[in-house]
Design a protein around this motif. Structure first.
Motif, PDB file in Angstrom:
ATOM      1  N   PRO A   1      11.740   7.372  10.640  1.00 24.13           N
ATOM      2  CA  PRO A   1      12.691   8.486  10.719  1.00 24.13           C
ATOM      3  C   PRO A   1      14.144   8.015  10.757  1.00 24.13           C
ATOM      4  O   PRO A   1      15.046   8.771  10.435  1.00 24.13           O
ATOM      5  CB  PRO A   1      12.305   9.209  12.005  1.00 24.13           C
ATOM      6  CG  PRO A   1      11.550   8.211  12.808  1.00 24.13           C
ATOM      7  CD  PRO A   1      10.930   7.252  11.841  1.00 24.13           C
ATOM      8  N   THR A   2      14.376   6.746  11.158  1.00 22.87           N
ATOM      9  CA  THR A   2      15.710   6.141  11.133  1.00 22.87           C
ATOM     10  C   THR A   2      15.560   4.729  10.572  1.00 22.87           C
ATOM     11  O   THR A   2      14.451   4.200  10.530  1.00 22.87           O
ATOM     12  CB  THR A   2      16.338   6.049  12.534  1.00 22.87           C
ATOM     13  OG1 THR A   2      15.740   4.971  13.266  1.00 22.87           O
ATOM     14  CG2 THR A   2      16.211   7.363  13.314  1.00 22.87           C
TER      15      THR A   2
ATOM     16  N   TYR B   1       0.794  -1.229   0.000  1.00 26.61           N
ATOM     17  CA  TYR B   1       0.000   0.000   0.000  1.00 26.61           C
ATOM     18  C   TYR B   1       0.825   1.277   0.000  1.00 26.61           C
ATOM     19  O   TYR B   1       0.384   2.297  -0.513  1.00 26.61           O
ATOM     20  CB  TYR B   1      -0.928   0.020   1.219  1.00 26.61           C
ATOM     21  CG  TYR B   1      -1.867  -1.154   1.259  1.00 26.61           C
ATOM     22  CD1 TYR B   1      -2.872  -1.298   0.304  1.00 26.61           C
ATOM     23  CD2 TYR B   1      -1.750  -2.133   2.233  1.00 26.61           C
ATOM     24  CE1 TYR B   1      -3.733  -2.385   0.329  1.00 26.61           C
ATOM     25  CE2 TYR B   1      -2.609  -3.213   2.261  1.00 26.61           C
ATOM     26  CZ  TYR B   1      -3.597  -3.335   1.313  1.00 26.61           C
ATOM     27  OH  TYR B   1      -4.434  -4.410   1.335  1.00 26.61           O
ATOM     28  N   GLU B   2       1.998   1.224   0.616  1.00 30.05           N
ATOM     29  CA  GLU B   2       2.775   2.462   0.710  1.00 30.05           C
ATOM     30  C   GLU B   2       4.261   2.158   0.682  1.00 30.05           C
ATOM     31  O   GLU B   2       4.708   1.107   1.129  1.00 30.05           O
ATOM     32  CB  GLU B   2       2.440   3.230   1.991  1.00 30.05           C
ATOM     33  CG  GLU B   2       3.104   4.587   2.014  1.00 30.05           C
ATOM     34  CD  GLU B   2       2.652   5.487   3.145  1.00 30.05           C
ATOM     35  OE1 GLU B   2       2.599   6.698   2.894  1.00 30.05           O
ATOM     36  OE2 GLU B   2       2.384   5.008   4.246  1.00 30.05           O
ATOM     37  N   VAL B   3       5.014   3.110   0.145  1.00 29.60           N
ATOM     38  CA  VAL B   3       6.471   3.041   0.125  1.00 29.60           C
ATOM     39  C   VAL B   3       7.010   4.278   0.844  1.00 29.60           C
ATOM     40  O   VAL B   3       6.434   5.368   0.737  1.00 29.60           O
ATOM     41  CB  VAL B   3       7.018   2.938  -1.319  1.00 29.60           C
ATOM     42  CG1 VAL B   3       6.567   4.084  -2.190  1.00 29.60           C
ATOM     43  CG2 VAL B   3       8.534   2.832  -1.335  1.00 29.60           C
ATOM     44  N   TRP B   4       8.073   4.084   1.619  1.00 27.65           N
ATOM     45  CA  TRP B   4       8.719   5.185   2.342  1.00 27.65           C
ATOM     46  C   TRP B   4      10.208   5.102   2.073  1.00 27.65           C
ATOM     47  O   TRP B   4      10.858   4.120   2.414  1.00 27.65           O
ATOM     48  CB  TRP B   4       8.445   5.094   3.840  1.00 27.65           C
ATOM     49  CG  TRP B   4       9.161   6.148   4.606  1.00 27.65           C
ATOM     50  CD1 TRP B   4      10.344   6.017   5.280  1.00 27.65           C
ATOM     51  CD2 TRP B   4       8.771   7.507   4.760  1.00 27.65           C
ATOM     52  NE1 TRP B   4      10.701   7.205   5.847  1.00 27.65           N
ATOM     53  CE2 TRP B   4       9.751   8.141   5.538  1.00 27.65           C
ATOM     54  CE3 TRP B   4       7.690   8.250   4.301  1.00 27.65           C
ATOM     55  CZ2 TRP B   4       9.681   9.488   5.881  1.00 27.65           C
ATOM     56  CZ3 TRP B   4       7.622   9.581   4.648  1.00 27.65           C
ATOM     57  CH2 TRP B   4       8.589  10.183   5.429  1.00 27.65           C
ATOM     58  N   TRP B   5      10.750   6.123   1.449  1.00 31.82           N
ATOM     59  CA  TRP B   5      12.160   6.163   1.088  1.00 31.82           C
ATOM     60  C   TRP B   5      12.867   7.017   2.125  1.00 31.82           C
ATOM     61  O   TRP B   5      12.777   8.233   2.104  1.00 31.82           O
ATOM     62  CB  TRP B   5      12.318   6.767  -0.308  1.00 31.82           C
ATOM     63  CG  TRP B   5      13.531   6.315  -1.044  1.00 31.82           C
ATOM     64  CD1 TRP B   5      14.805   6.285  -0.574  1.00 31.82           C
ATOM     65  CD2 TRP B   5      13.591   5.836  -2.380  1.00 31.82           C
ATOM     66  NE1 TRP B   5      15.654   5.815  -1.534  1.00 31.82           N
ATOM     67  CE2 TRP B   5      14.940   5.536  -2.655  1.00 31.82           C
ATOM     68  CE3 TRP B   5      12.644   5.636  -3.368  1.00 31.82           C
ATOM     69  CZ2 TRP B   5      15.364   5.048  -3.887  1.00 31.82           C
ATOM     70  CZ3 TRP B   5      13.071   5.163  -4.585  1.00 31.82           C
ATOM     71  CH2 TRP B   5      14.411   4.863  -4.851  1.00 31.82           C
ATOM     72  N   LEU B   6      13.598   6.373   3.056  1.00 31.85           N
ATOM     73  CA  LEU B   6      14.292   7.089   4.128  1.00 31.85           C
ATOM     74  C   LEU B   6      15.519   7.822   3.601  1.00 31.85           C
ATOM     75  O   LEU B   6      15.729   8.999   3.870  1.00 31.85           O
ATOM     76  CB  LEU B   6      14.689   6.108   5.239  1.00 31.85           C
ATOM     77  CG  LEU B   6      15.518   6.689   6.375  1.00 31.85           C
ATOM     78  CD1 LEU B   6      14.730   7.749   7.119  1.00 31.85           C
ATOM     79  CD2 LEU B   6      15.963   5.591   7.314  1.00 31.85           C
ATOM     80  N   ASP B   7      16.357   7.107   2.883  1.00 27.65           N
ATOM     81  CA  ASP B   7      17.548   7.685   2.261  1.00 27.65           C
ATOM     82  C   ASP B   7      17.849   6.863   1.006  1.00 27.65           C
ATOM     83  O   ASP B   7      17.074   5.986   0.653  1.00 27.65           O
ATOM     84  CB  ASP B   7      18.733   7.733   3.241  1.00 27.65           C
ATOM     85  CG  ASP B   7      19.097   6.379   3.817  1.00 27.65           C
ATOM     86  OD1 ASP B   7      19.142   5.381   3.063  1.00 27.65           O
ATOM     87  OD2 ASP B   7      19.357   6.294   5.034  1.00 27.65           O
ATOM     88  N   SER B   8      18.958   7.129   0.362  1.00 23.56           N
ATOM     89  CA  SER B   8      19.233   6.459  -0.912  1.00 23.56           C
ATOM     90  C   SER B   8      19.363   4.942  -0.803  1.00 23.56           C
ATOM     91  O   SER B   8      19.251   4.245  -1.810  1.00 23.56           O
ATOM     92  CB  SER B   8      20.494   7.040  -1.550  1.00 23.56           C
ATOM     93  OG  SER B   8      20.248   8.375  -1.950  1.00 23.56           O
TER      94      SER B   8
ATOM     95  N   GLY C   1      10.456   3.019  13.485  1.00 23.44           N
ATOM     96  CA  GLY C   1       9.392   3.371  12.557  1.00 23.44           C
ATOM     97  C   GLY C   1       8.030   3.283  13.167  1.00 23.44           C
ATOM     98  O   GLY C   1       7.841   2.735  14.254  1.00 23.44           O
ATOM     99  N   VAL C   2       7.060   3.848  12.475  1.00 23.41           N
ATOM    100  CA  VAL C   2       5.670   3.833  12.875  1.00 23.41           C
ATOM    101  C   VAL C   2       4.865   3.337  11.680  1.00 23.41           C
ATOM    102  O   VAL C   2       5.133   3.727  10.538  1.00 23.41           O
ATOM    103  CB  VAL C   2       5.185   5.249  13.262  1.00 23.41           C
ATOM    104  CG1 VAL C   2       3.729   5.245  13.653  1.00 23.41           C
ATOM    105  CG2 VAL C   2       6.045   5.822  14.376  1.00 23.41           C
ATOM    106  N   VAL C   3       3.885   2.476  11.941  1.00 27.51           N
ATOM    107  CA  VAL C   3       3.021   1.993  10.874  1.00 27.51           C
ATOM    108  C   VAL C   3       1.577   2.293  11.250  1.00 27.51           C
ATOM    109  O   VAL C   3       1.242   2.440  12.417  1.00 27.51           O
ATOM    110  CB  VAL C   3       3.203   0.481  10.622  1.00 27.51           C
ATOM    111  CG1 VAL C   3       4.619   0.200  10.148  1.00 27.51           C
ATOM    112  CG2 VAL C   3       2.865  -0.332  11.845  1.00 27.51           C
TER     113      VAL C   3
END
Length: 166
Positions: A156-157, A99-106, A161-163
């Motif tokens: 955030p790291t 459902y969702e993607v989260w790109w923290l860093d490269s 994380g939070v879901v």
């Protein structure tokens, strides 16, 4: 001057891109590279350091060996299906949804999906591996505990994380 890329996703593997917030939307659909992807796409994110690197997530199916995560490193000109074990949470012939993607860093990317699954890439999207499945929880005060989909994810790291679930 760097090019700003904006993406949108939709039905049947469609992805559109607009450059520099102007001009026409360009068809860079997943189905142009992977014809078996006829599923709905639900979210899109780009590498925070490179708008040419983009990941889209949505429906997948084990029947066609397309598992709902698709990666492009060339602004959508071509798409790949990443490796890893993220597809092992679905049986043969079943559908899979992210459902969702989260790109923290490269390097660090998270995806959230059905049945409480969260998968993580530590190599910029080349592979995704399951990192957790949320425990059974009741969906209402009098309901039996069951697996709940994860509709949103924020890390955030790389380790915290939070879901979000229904």
């Amino acid at each position: 001057m760097a090019i700003t890329r904006t993406y949108t996703v939709g039905f049947e593997g469609s992805v559109r891109r607009q450059d520099n917030l102007a001009g026409p939307w360009i068809d860079v659909s997943v189905v142009n590279s992977i014809p078996l992807v006829v599923a709905n796409l639900l979210d899109v994110e780009t590498d925070p350091n490179d708008g040419d690197k983009v990941i889209v997530v949505g429906d997948g199916t084990a029947t066609n060996n397309v598992f709902g995560i698709y990666v492009s490193t060339d602004a959508g000109a071509t798409w790949q299906i990443p490796g890893g074990n993220y597809q092992t949470n679905v049986g043969a012939g079943q559908n899979l949804q992210w459902y969702e993607v989260w790109w923290l860093d490269s390097n660090n990317i998270f995806v959230a999906g059905q049945q409480g699954y969260v998968a993580k890439s530590t190599d910029g999207g080349l592979t995704f591996n399951l990192c957790t499945q949320l425990p059974l929880v009741p969906s209402c005060p009098t309901c039996q505990p069951s697996t709940q989909p994860v509709f949103s994810v924020h890390f955030p790291t790389p380790l915290i994380g939070v879901v979000g679930t229904p």
